[in-house]
Every structure is written in C-alpha cells, then in structure tokens.
Design a protein around this motif. Structure first.
Motif, PDB file in Angstrom:
ATOM      1  N   LYS A  47       0.869  -1.183   0.000  1.00 48.88           N
ATOM      2  CA  LYS A  47       0.000   0.000   0.000  1.00 48.88           C
ATOM      3  C   LYS A  47       0.901   1.226   0.000  1.00 48.88           C
ATOM      4  CE  LYS A  47      -2.807  -2.547   3.223  1.00 48.88           C
ATOM      5  NZ  LYS A  47      -1.720  -3.310   3.791  1.00 48.88           N
ATOM      6  N   ASP A  48       0.376   2.348  -0.398  1.00 50.05           N
ATOM      7  CA  ASP A  48       1.145   3.590  -0.434  1.00 50.05           C
ATOM      8  C   ASP A  48       1.270   4.133   0.989  1.00 50.05           C
ATOM      9  OD1 ASP A  48       2.551   5.743  -1.380  1.00 50.05           O
ATOM     10  OD2 ASP A  48       0.802   6.790  -2.165  1.00 50.05           O
ATOM     11  N   ILE A  49       2.411   3.914   1.627  1.00 50.86           N
ATOM     12  CA  ILE A  49       2.640   4.389   2.989  1.00 50.86           C
ATOM     13  C   ILE A  49       4.013   5.048   3.090  1.00 50.86           C
ATOM     14  CG2 ILE A  49       1.170   2.598   3.984  1.00 50.86           C
ATOM     15  CD1 ILE A  49       3.716   1.234   5.022  1.00 50.86           C
ATOM     16  N   THR A  50       4.215   5.737   4.187  1.00 48.40           N
ATOM     17  CA  THR A  50       5.506   6.352   4.455  1.00 48.40           C
ATOM     18  C   THR A  50       6.338   5.428   5.341  1.00 48.40           C
ATOM     19  OG1 THR A  50       4.768   7.431   6.488  1.00 48.40           O
ATOM     20  CG2 THR A  50       4.441   8.651   4.413  1.00 48.40           C
ATOM     21  N   ILE A  51       7.605   5.738   5.464  1.00 45.25           N
ATOM     22  CA  ILE A  51       8.449   4.980   6.379  1.00 45.25           C
ATOM     23  C   ILE A  51       7.922   5.123   7.801  1.00 45.25           C
ATOM     24  CG2 ILE A  51      10.753   4.905   7.430  1.00 45.25           C
ATOM     25  CD1 ILE A  51      11.905   5.276   4.618  1.00 45.25           C
ATOM     26  N   ASP A  52       7.470   6.322   8.174  1.00 49.39           N
ATOM     27  CA  ASP A  52       6.909   6.521   9.517  1.00 49.39           C
ATOM     28  C   ASP A  52       5.705   5.612   9.757  1.00 49.39           C
ATOM     29  OD1 ASP A  52       8.800   8.448  10.175  1.00 49.39           O
ATOM     30  OD2 ASP A  52       7.497  10.127   9.645  1.00 49.39           O
ATOM     31  N   ASP A  53       4.843   5.476   8.740  1.00 43.76           N
ATOM     32  CA  ASP A  53       3.689   4.581   8.858  1.00 43.76           C
ATOM     33  C   ASP A  53       4.152   3.136   9.055  1.00 43.76           C
ATOM     34  OD1 ASP A  53       1.934   6.723   8.384  1.00 43.76           O
ATOM     35  OD2 ASP A  53       1.830   6.301   6.227  1.00 43.76           O
ATOM     36  N   ALA A  54       5.154   2.723   8.293  1.00 42.14           N
ATOM     37  CA  ALA A  54       5.663   1.353   8.393  1.00 42.14           C
ATOM     38  C   ALA A  54       6.284   1.106   9.767  1.00 42.14           C
ATOM     39  CB  ALA A  54       6.672   1.086   7.284  1.00 42.14           C
ATOM     40  N   VAL A  55       7.016   2.078  10.287  1.00 44.29           N
ATOM     41  CA  VAL A  55       7.600   1.947  11.629  1.00 44.29           C
ATOM     42  C   VAL A  55       6.496   1.713  12.656  1.00 44.29           C
ATOM     43  CG1 VAL A  55       8.821   3.166  13.473  1.00 44.29           C
ATOM     44  CG2 VAL A  55       9.694   3.257  11.125  1.00 44.29           C
ATOM     45  N   LYS A  56       5.427   2.456  12.560  1.00 44.49           N
ATOM     46  CA  LYS A  56       4.296   2.297  13.488  1.00 44.49           C
ATOM     47  C   LYS A  56       3.704   0.889  13.382  1.00 44.49           C
ATOM     48  CE  LYS A  56       0.756   3.864  16.080  1.00 44.49           C
ATOM     49  NZ  LYS A  56       0.598   2.916  17.150  1.00 44.49           N
ATOM     50  N   LEU A  57       3.501   0.419  12.153  1.00 47.32           N
ATOM     51  CA  LEU A  57       2.948  -0.927  11.966  1.00 47.32           C
ATOM     52  C   LEU A  57       3.865  -1.993  12.565  1.00 47.32           C
ATOM     53  CD1 LEU A  57       1.658  -0.588   8.290  1.00 47.32           C
ATOM     54  CD2 LEU A  57       0.245  -0.819  10.349  1.00 47.32           C
ATOM     55  N   VAL A  58       5.160  -1.837  12.352  1.00 45.34           N
ATOM     56  CA  VAL A  58       6.119  -2.821  12.848  1.00 45.34           C
ATOM     57  C   VAL A  58       6.189  -2.803  14.370  1.00 45.34           C
ATOM     58  CG1 VAL A  58       8.574  -3.440  12.907  1.00 45.34           C
ATOM     59  CG2 VAL A  58       7.467  -2.891  10.729  1.00 45.34           C
ATOM     60  N   THR A  59       6.248  -1.617  14.965  1.00 44.22           N
ATOM     61  CA  THR A  59       6.334  -1.556  16.432  1.00 44.22           C
ATOM     62  C   THR A  59       5.040  -2.011  17.097  1.00 44.22           C
ATOM     63  OG1 THR A  59       5.808   0.821  16.437  1.00 44.22           O
ATOM     64  CG2 THR A  59       8.146   0.206  16.499  1.00 44.22           C
ATOM     65  N   ASP A  60       3.918  -1.875  16.387  1.00 49.08           N
ATOM     66  CA  ASP A  60       2.652  -2.394  16.911  1.00 49.08           C
ATOM     67  C   ASP A  60       2.603  -3.918  16.836  1.00 49.08           C
ATOM     68  OD1 ASP A  60       1.771   0.168  17.441  1.00 49.08           O
ATOM     69  OD2 ASP A  60       0.353   0.248  15.760  1.00 49.08           O
ATOM     70  N   GLU A  61       3.242  -4.488  15.821  1.00 46.59           N
ATOM     71  CA  GLU A  61       3.191  -5.931  15.581  1.00 46.59           C
ATOM     72  C   GLU A  61       4.257  -6.707  16.361  1.00 46.59           C
ATOM     73  OE1 GLU A  61       1.808  -9.514  13.874  1.00 46.59           O
ATOM     74  OE2 GLU A  61       0.889  -7.532  13.848  1.00 46.59           O
ATOM     75  N   TYR A  62       5.447  -6.124  16.463  1.00 45.97           N
ATOM     76  CA  TYR A  62       6.589  -6.818  17.069  1.00 45.97           C
ATOM     77  C   TYR A  62       7.073  -6.081  18.313  1.00 45.97           C
ATOM     78  CZ  TYR A  62       6.915  -9.298  12.605  1.00 45.97           C
ATOM     79  OH  TYR A  62       6.646 -10.057  11.507  1.00 45.97           O
TER      80      TYR A  62
END
Length: 88
Positions: A47-62
C-alpha cells in the motif's frame, strides 16, 4: 511509496518468495526470498505508505524499539530502491 505493480509474493515450501509477473518479468530476472520480518515489511509497502507509517505498523506488531524498526525498514527500502522495486 509502495511496491511497484508486477510482483507477487507467494509462500512456497515454507518460504516467502517474490516473483515478477506480467511485464515486470521482462525487466526483473529472478526471484526474492524474504525472511519473516522482510515479508511483513513487503506487505506494509504493498500500500502507499511512508516509512513513519511502516515503523508504526512494525512496532505495533513486534516487540521492537522504534529506532531498530526504523533502521531495519530503511535498509529494506534501500534494497527496494537499489533494485527499482518501489514507486515514490
């Protein structure tokens, strides 16, 4: 930014593999094997996301701190850029 169209991720024999499909197969010769975290990163960037968005997803998941997540994601995005696999 997001992964360019023309790439499909599949699980084959317990491994996550990315292969080019359609016209992308003319420009990219090979396949990519992803470990567990890279597979998660790949999914984030479908999906069209920013690195900041991806960091949030990763820290929420792991259970990982933000600095480590950001460094890992930035390294992953660099590999995508180096191989011309991402739209910005």
């Amino acid at each position: 930014m997001k992964i360019k169209k023309g790439f499909a991720k599949r699980e084959i024999a317990g491994s996550n593999i990315v292969v080019p499909v359609g016209n992308a197969a003319n420009d990219f010769n090979g396949m990519i094997t992803l470990n567990g975290s890279a597979s998660f990163f790949w999914d984030c960037f479908t999906k069209d996301i920013t690195i900041d968005d991806a960091v949030k997803l990763v820290t929420d998941e792991y259970e990982i701190d933000e600095a480590t997540a950001r460094a890992d994601i930035e390294a992953f995005v660099k590999k995508l850029r180096d191989n011309n696999l991402i739209e910005e």
